[in-house]
Motif scaffolding. Structure first.
Motif, PDB file in Angstrom:
ATOM      1  N   ASP A 201     -35.383  14.091 -23.808  1.00 43.30           N
ATOM      2  CA  ASP A 201     -35.514  14.562 -25.195  1.00 43.30           C
ATOM      3  C   ASP A 201     -34.697  13.680 -26.138  1.00 43.30           C
ATOM      4  O   ASP A 201     -35.174  13.293 -27.221  1.00 43.30           O
ATOM      5  CB  ASP A 201     -35.024  16.013 -25.309  1.00 43.30           C
ATOM      6  CG  ASP A 201     -36.065  17.010 -24.828  1.00 43.30           C
ATOM      7  OD1 ASP A 201     -37.265  16.679 -24.846  1.00 43.30           O
ATOM      8  OD2 ASP A 201     -35.670  18.140 -24.440  1.00 43.30           O
ATOM      9  N   GLN A 202     -33.484  13.375 -25.722  1.00 44.24           N
ATOM     10  CA  GLN A 202     -32.609  12.557 -26.560  1.00 44.24           C
ATOM     11  C   GLN A 202     -33.167  11.141 -26.729  1.00 44.24           C
ATOM     12  O   GLN A 202     -33.122  10.575 -27.832  1.00 44.24           O
ATOM     13  CB  GLN A 202     -31.205  12.511 -25.950  1.00 44.24           C
ATOM     14  CG  GLN A 202     -30.486  13.855 -25.972  1.00 44.24           C
ATOM     15  CD  GLN A 202     -29.201  13.857 -25.164  1.00 44.24           C
ATOM     16  OE1 GLN A 202     -28.943  12.946 -24.377  1.00 44.24           O
ATOM     17  NE2 GLN A 202     -28.387  14.894 -25.360  1.00 44.24           N
ATOM     18  N   LEU A 203     -33.703  10.588 -25.645  1.00 39.13           N
ATOM     19  CA  LEU A 203     -34.272   9.230 -25.712  1.00 39.13           C
ATOM     20  C   LEU A 203     -35.463   9.175 -26.655  1.00 39.13           C
ATOM     21  O   LEU A 203     -35.553   8.288 -27.518  1.00 39.13           O
ATOM     22  CB  LEU A 203     -34.692   8.768 -24.308  1.00 39.13           C
ATOM     23  CG  LEU A 203     -33.583   8.248 -23.393  1.00 39.13           C
ATOM     24  CD1 LEU A 203     -34.086   8.086 -21.970  1.00 39.13           C
ATOM     25  CD2 LEU A 203     -33.058   6.898 -23.921  1.00 39.13           C
ATOM     26  N   PHE A 204     -36.366  10.128 -26.505  1.00 40.38           N
ATOM     27  CA  PHE A 204     -37.565  10.094 -27.340  1.00 40.38           C
ATOM     28  C   PHE A 204     -37.278  10.511 -28.780  1.00 40.38           C
ATOM     29  O   PHE A 204     -38.010  10.120 -29.697  1.00 40.38           O
ATOM     30  CB  PHE A 204     -38.668  10.950 -26.718  1.00 40.38           C
ATOM     31  CG  PHE A 204     -39.352  10.274 -25.564  1.00 40.38           C
ATOM     32  CD1 PHE A 204     -40.160   9.157 -25.778  1.00 40.38           C
ATOM     33  CD2 PHE A 204     -39.183  10.718 -24.267  1.00 40.38           C
ATOM     34  CE1 PHE A 204     -40.791   8.505 -24.718  1.00 40.38           C
ATOM     35  CE2 PHE A 204     -39.798  10.083 -23.198  1.00 40.38           C
ATOM     36  CZ  PHE A 204     -40.604   8.973 -23.424  1.00 40.38           C
ATOM     37  N   ALA A 215     -37.279   2.202 -35.758  1.00 39.21           N
ATOM     38  CA  ALA A 215     -36.744   0.845 -35.819  1.00 39.21           C
ATOM     39  C   ALA A 215     -35.628   0.629 -34.810  1.00 39.21           C
ATOM     40  O   ALA A 215     -35.318  -0.509 -34.430  1.00 39.21           O
ATOM     41  CB  ALA A 215     -36.240   0.559 -37.233  1.00 39.21           C
ATOM     42  N   THR A 216     -35.021   1.736 -34.340  1.00 44.86           N
ATOM     43  CA  THR A 216     -33.894   1.606 -33.401  1.00 44.86           C
ATOM     44  C   THR A 216     -34.334   1.647 -31.936  1.00 44.86           C
ATOM     45  O   THR A 216     -33.500   1.526 -31.038  1.00 44.86           O
ATOM     46  CB  THR A 216     -32.878   2.735 -33.656  1.00 44.86           C
ATOM     47  OG1 THR A 216     -33.550   4.001 -33.532  1.00 44.86           O
ATOM     48  CG2 THR A 216     -32.259   2.614 -35.045  1.00 44.86           C
ATOM     49  N   ALA A 217     -35.631   1.839 -31.691  1.00 44.01           N
ATOM     50  CA  ALA A 217     -36.132   1.920 -30.308  1.00 44.01           C
ATOM     51  C   ALA A 217     -35.968   0.578 -29.610  1.00 44.01           C
ATOM     52  O   ALA A 217     -36.217  -0.479 -30.198  1.00 44.01           O
ATOM     53  CB  ALA A 217     -37.594   2.342 -30.307  1.00 44.01           C
ATOM     54  N   THR A 218     -35.539   0.617 -28.335  1.00 44.54           N
ATOM     55  CA  THR A 218     -35.342  -0.621 -27.569  1.00 44.54           C
ATOM     56  C   THR A 218     -36.117  -0.559 -26.261  1.00 44.54           C
ATOM     57  O   THR A 218     -36.502   0.518 -25.786  1.00 44.54           O
ATOM     58  CB  THR A 218     -33.852  -0.842 -27.251  1.00 44.54           C
ATOM     59  OG1 THR A 218     -33.406   0.188 -26.358  1.00 44.54           O
ATOM     60  CG2 THR A 218     -33.014  -0.810 -28.523  1.00 44.54           C
TER      61      THR A 218
END
Length: 259
Positions: A201-204, A215-218
């Motif tokens: 949940d936190q990752l998505f 924009a912060t997704a890696t």
């Protein structure tokens, strides 16, 4: 003047005599009823001994071992409740028969102690069964083994850490035992799976907002998510996160990645 006075005395004497007779009769009747209650108590309590012994054997069947640590997997809440009700209905005290403690039959104390011990065992089984039922509700299928924890359980889709915490809080009322250890292990299994879901949940939440990649997704976050999804045992939960991962892959250009 003497005759009316004599008549008055005679009337008073007759009245007083009647009252005395009534009081004596009342006292005699009370004594007779009291002795009847004593005799009944002696007979009833003696008969209850066999009942307590019989119910003791029934309570033994609630457990799978002589040590009475683990429950018989076949028992139900109805079975335990019925036994507790039968034990509670056994009358052994002086108050039950409206007599003095000293008037109870000699064997009453021993039968009372036996009943107390059996009732304690029955209540212990009832409490353990309630805990096991609560633990089962955390998972898609009932726990397969209550004598040795088996890590094959799968949490339900809507189970939360609060659900597990409530069960764990109730476990504080139980003394340490092999049974308690097994229950705590199953709660640990649930915690582990919930933690995986929470991490996803936190990752998505970081990678997606309103269905769009942030924009912060890696790429590292994406790979971490894929690794966690592979560990998710609940298929419905896994599919839900795999769909989100696919959305990220498509928008980030990771089209060659399989799910």
């Amino acid at each position: 003047m003497e005759k009316p006075f004599v008549k008055l005395l005679a009337t008073v004497a007759v009245g007083t005599g009647a009252i005395v007779i009534c009081l004596f009769g009342y006292h005699f009747n009370n004594q007779r009823q009291h002795h009847q209650r004593i005799n009944y108590a002696e007979s009833a309590i003696t008969n209850q001994k066999d009942t307590v012994t019989s119910l003791s054997k029934e309570v033994d069947k609630l457990y799978s071992t002589k040590e009475k640590i683990f429950l018989n997997p076949e028992i139900t809440e109805e079975t335990v409740s019925n036994l507790s009700h039968k034990l509670s209905s056994i009358k052994l005290s002086a108050d039950d028969y409206d007599i003095k403690e000293s008037e109870l039959p000699k064997e009453a104390a021993a039968i009372q102690e036996e009943k107390k011990a059996v009732l304690t065992q029955s209540e212990d089984a009832e409490s353990k069964l309630k805990i096991q039922t609560a633990v089962n509700k955390l998972f898609t299928k009932n726990v397969s083994n209550w004598q040795q924890a088996v890590d094959d359980v799968i949490i339900k889709e809507k189970v939360t850490s609060a659900d597990v915490a409530r069960v764990r809080e109730n476990m504080s009322f139980f003394k340490d035992s092999p049974w308690k250890t097994v229950v705590m292990q199953y709660l640990g299994f649930a915690d582990t799976q919930i933690a995986q879901v929470t991490q996803l949940d936190q990752l998505f939440d970081t990678m997606l907002k309103d269905g769009q990649v942030t924009a912060t997704a890696t790429y590292d976050q994406y790979l971490t998510a894929l690794s966690l999804i592979e560990q998710i045992r609940n298929e419905k939960i896994s599919v839900a996160y795999a769909t989100k991962a696919q959305t990220v892959a498509q928008q980030m250009g990771y089209s060659n990645t399989s799910y």
